[in-house]
Design a protein around this motif. Structure first.
Motif, short mmCIF file in Angstrom:
data_model
loop_
_atom_site.label_atom_id
_atom_site.label_comp_id
_atom_site.label_asym_id
_atom_site.label_seq_id
_atom_site.Cartn_x
_atom_site.Cartn_y
_atom_site.Cartn_z
N GLN A 123 13.65 86.51 111.16
CA GLN A 123 14.86 85.68 111.09
C GLN A 123 15.28 85.06 112.77
O GLN A 123 15.52 84.10 112.63
N MET A 124 14.98 85.84 113.69
CA MET A 124 15.22 85.60 114.93
C MET A 124 14.52 84.24 115.34
O MET A 124 14.79 83.26 116.03
N ALA A 125 13.13 84.56 115.13
CA ALA A 125 12.22 83.42 115.47
C ALA A 125 12.35 82.06 114.80
O ALA A 125 12.11 80.96 115.20
N ASN A 126 12.70 82.22 113.56
CA ASN A 126 12.78 80.93 112.64
C ASN A 126 14.28 80.42 112.38
O ASN A 126 14.37 79.30 111.93
N ARG A 127 15.37 81.21 112.47
CA ARG A 127 16.53 80.88 112.34
C ARG A 127 17.54 80.81 113.37
O ARG A 127 18.57 80.21 113.34
N HIS A 128 17.16 81.19 114.66
CA HIS A 128 18.20 81.15 115.89
C HIS A 128 18.73 79.93 116.26
O HIS A 128 19.99 79.59 116.47
N LYS A 129 17.89 78.78 116.16
CA LYS A 129 18.41 77.61 116.69
C LYS A 129 18.98 76.59 115.71
O LYS A 129 20.23 76.47 116.21
N THR A 130 18.94 76.80 114.50
CA THR A 130 19.74 76.27 113.32
C THR A 130 20.98 77.03 113.47
O THR A 130 21.94 76.50 113.00
N MET A 131 20.99 78.31 113.42
CA MET A 131 22.15 79.00 113.24
C MET A 131 22.98 78.66 114.59
O MET A 131 24.36 78.44 114.36
N ALA A 132 22.43 78.62 115.78
CA ALA A 132 23.47 78.48 116.76
C ALA A 132 23.99 76.75 116.71
O ALA A 132 25.16 76.65 117.37
N GLU A 133 23.14 75.93 116.17
CA GLU A 133 23.81 74.38 115.71
C GLU A 133 24.44 74.22 114.58
O GLU A 133 24.91 73.37 114.52
N GLY A 134 24.58 75.37 113.57
CA GLY A 134 25.58 75.29 112.68
C GLY A 134 24.87 74.52 111.55
O GLY A 134 25.66 73.97 110.78
N ARG A 135 23.27 74.47 111.44
CA ARG A 135 22.72 73.83 110.29
C ARG A 135 22.31 74.61 109.29
O ARG A 135 21.49 75.72 109.65
N PHE A 136 22.71 74.42 108.17
CA PHE A 136 22.12 75.32 107.09
C PHE A 136 22.05 74.65 105.66
O PHE A 136 21.78 75.25 104.59
N ASP A 137 21.59 73.44 105.75
CA ASP A 137 21.31 72.58 104.56
C ASP A 137 19.75 72.60 104.17
O ASP A 137 19.13 71.70 103.86
N PHE A 138 19.51 73.88 104.00
CA PHE A 138 17.85 74.28 103.87
C PHE A 138 17.86 75.70 103.38
O PHE A 138 18.73 76.44 103.49
N GLY A 139 16.65 76.02 102.92
CA GLY A 139 16.29 77.41 102.82
C GLY A 139 17.08 78.08 101.64
O GLY A 139 17.18 77.54 100.61
N PHE A 140 17.16 79.35 101.80
CA PHE A 140 17.62 80.13 100.42
C PHE A 140 19.07 80.17 100.33
O PHE A 140 19.65 80.62 101.37
N ALA A 141 19.61 79.84 99.20
CA ALA A 141 20.94 79.35 99.39
C ALA A 141 21.83 80.79 99.13
O ALA A 141 21.44 81.85 98.58
N VAL A 142 23.08 80.71 99.59
CA VAL A 142 24.01 81.82 99.69
C VAL A 142 24.32 82.45 98.15
O VAL A 142 24.40 83.52 97.68
#
Length: 288
Positions: A216-235
Motif C-alpha cells: 500500500q505504501m509503495a503503490n498508493r502513497h503518491k495518489t493519497m498525498a495528491e488526493g487522487r482516488f478515481d481508480f482501483g478498488f471502490a469503497v
C-alpha cells in the motif's frame, strides 16, 4: 488447452478472461450487459452467450467474477444458470468475494449435480488482473483444485489451496482485514506528515525501507498525498467485503475491533460522495 466459460466482465473479470484467451483456451463469455461481452469478443475472439447456461454448455471449467452473493446465485442457479448447462464432471470456479455461507450452499448444489466447485477469490486489484499477477486463494476438493490450477496460472502470481470449500473465502477475509488496517495506518501517517510540514515523498522514501514498508505504501502513497482516488478498488465494494468479514467474525468468535472501526470510516467516506473512490481514500476524511 481447455474449453472455458467466463461469467462477469467487470474491471477484474474482463482482463482475466483475456489472459485465458491469450493462453490459447477456447473462451465463451457472459455479461449481464451484453454490449460489454460483444466488445470483449471483438478484442479477444472467442464467443459470447446470452445466458450463463448457454455460456457454460460444453465447458470443462466455468469461471465467475460477479458482484455479491445474490449476483452469484443468479448466474449459477435456475433454468438459465450455469449449473443447468454444465456437463457432469465440469468444475465451477468462483472468483467473486462472497460469504462462505453462499459458497458452501452453491457447492452443495453443484455436488448434487455431479459438478466440482472451487471458491477462488482474488487479490491484487485491477492492475493485478490486467498484468496477470493476482493472488488466488482457493477452497475445494484437492482433485478439483489440481484440475483447475494450471488454467488459473494464466492470471496468477500465486495460487494456493487453503482447504475445503469455503477456505478460499475465509482467507480472502483475512486479506481484507489486513488491508483495512494497513490503509488506515498509511492514511494517518501521510496526514500527520503533511500537518507537520514534511515532504511526504521524502518521508515515504525513508520509512518504506524499514518495518513500515508495505504494498500500500509503495503503490498508493503518491495518489493519497495528491488526493487522487478515481481508480482501483471502490469503497462500496470494500464495505461489502468488510460486512462479510464482520459477520464471519461474529459467527466464529473472532473479535475484529479495528476492522469494525475502519468500516465506519469508510461509511464516512461514502457520505462524502466517495463510494466509487479507491480504498486509499481513507486519507480524505483526515485532510478535508
Amino acid at each position: 488447452m481447455a474449453k472455458l466459460a467466463f461469467l462477469g466482465l467487470g474491471v477484474m473479470g474482463a482482463p482475466m478472461a483475456g489472459h485465458l484467451a491469450r493462453a490459447g483456451h477456447e473462451v465463451t463469455v457472459y455479461n449481464r450487459t451484453a454490449a460489454r461481452a460483444e466488445a470483449w469478443v471483438a478484442e479477444h475472439g472467442g464467443h459470447h452467450a446470452p445466458t450463463p447456461r448457454e455460456a457454460a454448455e460444453g465447458a470443462q471449467f466455468v469461471m465467475s467474477c460477479v458482484g455479491n452473493d445474490d449476483d452469484l446465485r443468479q448466474v449459477c442457479l435456475g433454468p438459465d444458470g450455469a449449473f443447468a448447462g454444465m456437463a457432469d464432471g465440469a468444475v465451477f470456479v468462483d472468483h467473486t468475494t462472497v460469504s462462505a455461507a453462499v459458497t458452501r450452499e452453491l457447492a452443495a448444489v453443484a455436488s448434487e449435480a455431479g459438478l466440482g466447485f472451487v471458491d477462488a477469490p482474488i487479490s491484487g486489484g485491477q492492475a493485478g488482473a490486467e498484468n496477470g499477477q493476482l493472488s488466488i486463494m482457493c477452497g475445494g476438493a484437492q482433485a478439483d483444485y489440481d484440475r483447475v490450477e494450471p488454467v488459473l496460472a494464466a492470471y496468477a502470481r500465486i495460487c494456493r489451496r487453503l482447504g475445503d470449500v469455503g477456505a478460499g473465502q475465509m482467507t480472502k477475509m483475512c486479506n481484507q482485514i489486513a488491508i483495512a488496517g494497513l490503509v488506515q495506518g498509511l492514511a494517518e501517517s501521510l496526514a500527520f506528515a503533511q500537518k507537520a510540514g514534511l515532504d511526504s515523498d521524502a518521508v515515504v522514501e525513508v520509512i518504506s525501507q524499514g518495518a513500515a514498508g508495505s504494498w500500500q505504501m509503495a503503490n498508493r502513497h503518491k495518489t493519497m498525498a495528491e488526493g487522487r482516488f478515481d481508480f482501483g478498488f471502490a469503497v462500496d465494494w470494500m464495505r461489502k467485503d468488510l460486512a462479510i468479514c464482520l459477520a464471519a467474525g461474529d459467527e466464529i468468535g473472532a473479535p475484529l475491533p479495528v476492522t469494525a472501526l475502519i468500516d465506519q470510516f469508510y461509511k464516512e467516506v461514502q457520505s462524502m460522495g466517495g463510494g466509487r473512490w479507491d480504498t486509499s481514500s481513507l486519507i480524505a476524511r483526515l485532510t478535508r
